[in-house]
Design a protein around this motif. Structure first.
Motif, PDB file in Angstrom:
ATOM      1  N   ASP A  19       0.825  -1.209   0.000  1.00 17.53           N
ATOM      2  CA  ASP A  19       0.000   0.000   0.000  1.00 17.53           C
ATOM      3  C   ASP A  19       0.857   1.257   0.000  1.00 17.53           C
ATOM      4  OD1 ASP A  19      -2.313  -1.477  -0.027  1.00 17.53           O
ATOM      5  OD2 ASP A  19      -2.653  -1.350   2.137  1.00 17.53           O
ATOM      6  N   PHE A  20       1.952   1.214   0.743  1.00 14.86           N
ATOM      7  CA  PHE A  20       2.864   2.367   0.804  1.00 14.86           C
ATOM      8  C   PHE A  20       3.458   2.667  -0.571  1.00 14.86           C
ATOM      9  CE2 PHE A  20       7.360   3.710   1.237  1.00 14.86           C
ATOM     10  CZ  PHE A  20       7.154   4.986   1.757  1.00 14.86           C
ATOM     11  N   TYR A  21       3.857   1.639  -1.299  1.00 17.48           N
ATOM     12  CA  TYR A  21       4.417   1.851  -2.629  1.00 17.48           C
ATOM     13  C   TYR A  21       3.391   2.510  -3.559  1.00 17.48           C
ATOM     14  CZ  TYR A  21       8.265  -1.263  -1.246  1.00 17.48           C
ATOM     15  OH  TYR A  21       9.331  -1.849  -0.611  1.00 17.48           O
ATOM     16  N   LYS A  22       2.146   2.045  -3.479  1.00 14.27           N
ATOM     17  CA  LYS A  22       1.103   2.627  -4.329  1.00 14.27           C
ATOM     18  C   LYS A  22       0.873   4.094  -3.983  1.00 14.27           C
ATOM     19  CE  LYS A  22      -3.692   2.014  -5.826  1.00 14.27           C
ATOM     20  NZ  LYS A  22      -4.921   1.167  -5.714  1.00 14.27           N
ATOM     21  N   LYS A  23       0.770   4.405  -2.703  1.00 16.51           N
ATOM     22  CA  LYS A  23       0.550   5.787  -2.275  1.00 16.51           C
ATOM     23  C   LYS A  23       1.729   6.684  -2.644  1.00 16.51           C
ATOM     24  CE  LYS A  23      -2.433   4.494   1.609  1.00 16.51           C
ATOM     25  NZ  LYS A  23      -2.550   4.422   3.090  1.00 16.51           N
ATOM     26  N   SER A  24       2.928   6.099  -2.656  1.00 16.46           N
ATOM     27  CA  SER A  24       4.133   6.874  -2.961  1.00 16.46           C
ATOM     28  C   SER A  24       4.392   7.004  -4.451  1.00 16.46           C
ATOM     29  CB  SER A  24       5.350   6.227  -2.280  1.00 16.46           C
ATOM     30  OG  SER A  24       5.178   6.150  -0.886  1.00 16.46           O
ATOM     31  N   GLY A  25       3.604   6.284  -5.262  1.00 21.37           N
ATOM     32  CA  GLY A  25       3.774   6.359  -6.705  1.00 21.37           C
ATOM     33  C   GLY A  25       5.048   5.725  -7.205  1.00 21.37           C
ATOM     34  N   ILE A  26       5.544   4.722  -6.493  1.00 19.41           N
ATOM     35  CA  ILE A  26       6.762   4.041  -6.918  1.00 19.41           C
ATOM     36  C   ILE A  26       6.427   2.602  -7.301  1.00 19.41           C
ATOM     37  CG2 ILE A  26       7.438   3.228  -4.599  1.00 19.41           C
ATOM     38  CD1 ILE A  26      10.357   3.932  -5.431  1.00 19.41           C
ATOM     39  N   VAL A  27       7.055   2.110  -8.349  1.00 19.79           N
ATOM     40  CA  VAL A  27       6.817   0.755  -8.841  1.00 19.79           C
ATOM     41  C   VAL A  27       7.941  -0.158  -8.374  1.00 19.79           C
ATOM     42  CG1 VAL A  27       6.755  -0.675 -10.931  1.00 19.79           C
ATOM     43  CG2 VAL A  27       5.442   1.442 -10.825  1.00 19.79           C
ATOM     44  N   VAL A  28       7.585  -1.400  -8.095  1.00 17.33           N
ATOM     45  CA  VAL A  28       8.560  -2.412  -7.697  1.00 17.33           C
ATOM     46  C   VAL A  28       8.639  -3.491  -8.776  1.00 17.33           C
ATOM     47  CG1 VAL A  28       9.227  -4.091  -5.938  1.00 17.33           C
ATOM     48  CG2 VAL A  28       7.954  -2.023  -5.278  1.00 17.33           C
ATOM     49  N   VAL A  29       9.840  -3.691  -9.322  1.00 19.50           N
ATOM     50  CA  VAL A  29      10.098  -4.844 -10.180  1.00 19.50           C
ATOM     51  C   VAL A  29      10.889  -5.813  -9.310  1.00 19.50           C
ATOM     52  CG1 VAL A  29      11.102  -5.728 -12.312  1.00 19.50           C
ATOM     53  CG2 VAL A  29      10.128  -3.431 -12.255  1.00 19.50           C
ATOM     54  N   ALA A  30      10.170  -6.666  -8.598  1.00 21.57           N
ATOM     55  CA  ALA A  30      10.804  -7.559  -7.637  1.00 21.57           C
ATOM     56  C   ALA A  30      11.507  -8.712  -8.338  1.00 21.57           C
ATOM     57  CB  ALA A  30       9.759  -8.106  -6.666  1.00 21.57           C
ATOM     58  N   VAL A  49       7.174 -13.699  -2.689  1.00 20.60           N
ATOM     59  CA  VAL A  49       6.855 -14.900  -1.922  1.00 20.60           C
ATOM     60  C   VAL A  49       5.400 -14.902  -1.449  1.00 20.60           C
ATOM     61  CG1 VAL A  49       7.502 -16.406   0.000  1.00 20.60           C
ATOM     62  CG2 VAL A  49       9.265 -15.111  -1.214  1.00 20.60           C
ATOM     63  N   PRO A  50       5.001 -14.037  -0.522  1.00 22.45           N
ATOM     64  CA  PRO A  50       3.610 -14.097  -0.064  1.00 22.45           C
ATOM     65  C   PRO A  50       2.629 -13.603  -1.116  1.00 22.45           C
ATOM     66  CG  PRO A  50       4.707 -12.241   0.939  1.00 22.45           C
ATOM     67  CD  PRO A  50       5.763 -13.001   0.202  1.00 22.45           C
ATOM     68  N   ARG A  51       1.376 -13.876  -0.883  1.00 24.33           N
ATOM     69  CA  ARG A  51       0.312 -13.541  -1.820  1.00 24.33           C
ATOM     70  C   ARG A  51       0.320 -12.057  -2.189  1.00 24.33           C
ATOM     71  NH1 ARG A  51      -5.206 -12.059  -1.994  1.00 24.33           N
ATOM     72  NH2 ARG A  51      -6.438 -13.291  -3.487  1.00 24.33           N
ATOM     73  N   GLU A  52       0.630 -11.188  -1.233  1.00 24.55           N
ATOM     74  CA  GLU A  52       0.608  -9.752  -1.494  1.00 24.55           C
ATOM     75  C   GLU A  52       1.552  -9.337  -2.620  1.00 24.55           C
ATOM     76  OE1 GLU A  52      -0.348 -10.208   2.953  1.00 24.55           O
ATOM     77  OE2 GLU A  52       0.979 -11.149   1.465  1.00 24.55           O
ATOM     78  N   CYS A  53       2.598 -10.122  -2.857  1.00 24.80           N
ATOM     79  CA  CYS A  53       3.546  -9.790  -3.928  1.00 24.80           C
ATOM     80  C   CYS A  53       2.905  -9.906  -5.312  1.00 24.80           C
ATOM     81  CB  CYS A  53       4.754 -10.715  -3.876  1.00 24.80           C
ATOM     82  SG  CYS A  53       5.779 -10.559  -2.405  1.00 24.80           S
ATOM     83  N   PHE A  54       1.835 -10.680  -5.397  1.00 24.17           N
ATOM     84  CA  PHE A  54       1.188 -10.935  -6.682  1.00 24.17           C
ATOM     85  C   PHE A  54      -0.219 -10.362  -6.764  1.00 24.17           C
ATOM     86  CE2 PHE A  54       4.391 -14.091  -5.763  1.00 24.17           C
ATOM     87  CZ  PHE A  54       5.156 -14.070  -6.917  1.00 24.17           C
TER      88      PHE A  54
END
Length: 418
Positions: A124-135, A139-144
């Motif tokens: 949620d923090f990444y979305k609010k901050s407008g930053i994208v993650v190319v992991a 591992v956990p469900r939240e990553c997908f």
């Protein structure tokens, strides 16, 4: 003796890999051979290095690629400043580190993340901050299931279901026990996928969740074997999987039950470590290409690791993931005006990545612009332990995970073949 032998096998494996790829020249960026000297581009990453297991292989490989890139002109003259933080498998620490990288260090992108806890803590923090993650390794469900978070790996559930698909099609399994870690949205998520497929295909499935740090391997294995399943599928870190296999062999179960694993066990050291008793009896899913494949991009990954990584850096499936994440970031950044590389422009560029081809992937990777979640890598291979090595035993096949229905629908509408 087993521990000493494991170290010997790991060292030998790295030596052989180095010799195998030494003839290749590392290729990165514009291959100028001149160091980038402009204003640095800050890219962050969070990994779980210290904790139940060292999970930092993805960021190590990403760093090696960025070092290679910086030695060859960087992003049109600008070097990448790659900042990696260790969340210690602690969600609170992960949240603090994300704030540090995004708010204080002003990272424009997150690349190569690999953690059991940071997706849930920070999505949620990444979305609010407008930053994208190319992991590298989700591992956990939240990553997908996050709008701004896309991993290069398939993930434990898709990988576990890929192994289950092989067990059904090739091993003719009619009963399974799934063993996963008792970590929120990891073990349950993966093993629930097995149960969903069982309802769809008509086989029986049981689940055992274990604490990776304290569980007794023999007790877990005996519990799993009690129902006399055709196969036991492990969705655990390599460091937890090996003791379970050792316990299973001590009980003679390697001769009566087929064992399979998600890609976490696909490491060159594993066949030699577990020994000949598992020849033809231990199967792993491969989220990427054969680690020793003589294909161009796989050879480049090995060459980059040899020249810019450390000899101790593993050449494993998670390192492949980090290398690919760094290359995807490079592709997006190279499309931008070097004078206008901001978080906003970088995020927009990542969202436009489509059809990123590499012989390490089974199918081209894409971001899926506008989608609420991402799982571009969902087509995998299988290998079996044989003669101290892995033997690839299948072509690329789509994971049969029922939860991928929305991903398959998107790919169909977008003209993307799985």
């Amino acid at each position: 003796m087993r521990i000493d032998m494991r170290g010997l096998v790991v060292g030998l494996g790295l030596t052989l890999l180095s010799a195998f790829s030494a003839h290749a020249a590392a290729s990165c960026g514009d291959n100028t051979g001149k160091p980038a000297t402009g204003e640095p581009i800050v890219i962050g990453a969070i990994t779980g290095k210290t904790g139940p297991d060292d999970f930092s292989n993805s960021t190590r490989a990403a760093k090696a690629y960025f070092d290679c890139l910086n030695a060859n002109g960087g992003i049109k003259g600008r070097p990448v400043k790659y900042l990696v933080e260790d969340d210690q498998w602690n969600p609170e620490t992960a949240a603090q580190l994300a704030a540090k990288l995004v708010n204080d260090e002003k990272a424009v992108l997150m690349v190569g993340n690999s953690s059991f806890v940071e997706c849930g803590a920070n999505a949620d923090f990444y979305k609010k901050s407008g930053i994208v993650v190319v992991a590298g390794v989700g591992v956990p469900r939240e990553c997908f299931f996050a709008e701004n978070y896309a991993a290069t790996n398939a993930g434990p559930r898709v990988s576990t279901l890929g192994a289950m698909g092989y067990a059904l099609d090739q091993l003719k399994a009619k009963s399974v026990v799934c063993i996963g870690p008792n970590i929120p949205n990891v073990g349950t998520w993966s093993c629930d996928g097995i149960k969903s497929l069982a309802k769809e295909k008509g086989f029986t499935a049981e689940t055992i969740l274990m604490d990776p740090g304290t569980a007794d391997s023999t007790s877990i294995i005996l519990q799993a074997a009690a129902s006399k399943p055709d196969v036991i599928i492990l969705g655990l870190p390599k460091g937890v999987t090996i003791p379970l296999l050792t316990a299973a062999e001590e009980q003679g179960l390697n001769q009566t039950i087929k064992f399979l694993s998600a890609a976490s066990a696909y490491d060159l050291s594993v066949p030699g470590t577990i020994g000949a008793g598992w020849d033809g009896n231990f199967y792993v899913n491969m989220e990427f290409n054969d680690l020793e494949a003589a294909t161009p991009d796989n050879q480049n990954w090995l060459a980059v690791m040899d020249k810019y990584g450390q000899p101790s850096d593993p050449r494993d499936t998670f390192a492949q993931a980090g290398y690919l994440a760094a290359r995807i970031a490079e592709k997006a950044l190279m499309s931008l005006d070097p004078k206008d590389i901001t978080r906003e422009s970088t995020s927009a560029a990542i969202r436009q990545v489509k059809g990123f081809a590499s012989d390490i992937f089974c199918a081209p990777w894409y971001f899926g612009d506008g989608q609420p979640r991402h799982n571009a890598n969902s087509t995998t291979r299988m290998a079996v332990s044989e003669g101290g090595k892995w033997k690839v035993i299948s072509d690329c096949a789509p994971s049969p995970d029922p939860e991928l229905a929305d991903i398959r629908a998107f790919e169909k509408n977008a003209g993307i073949a799985p």
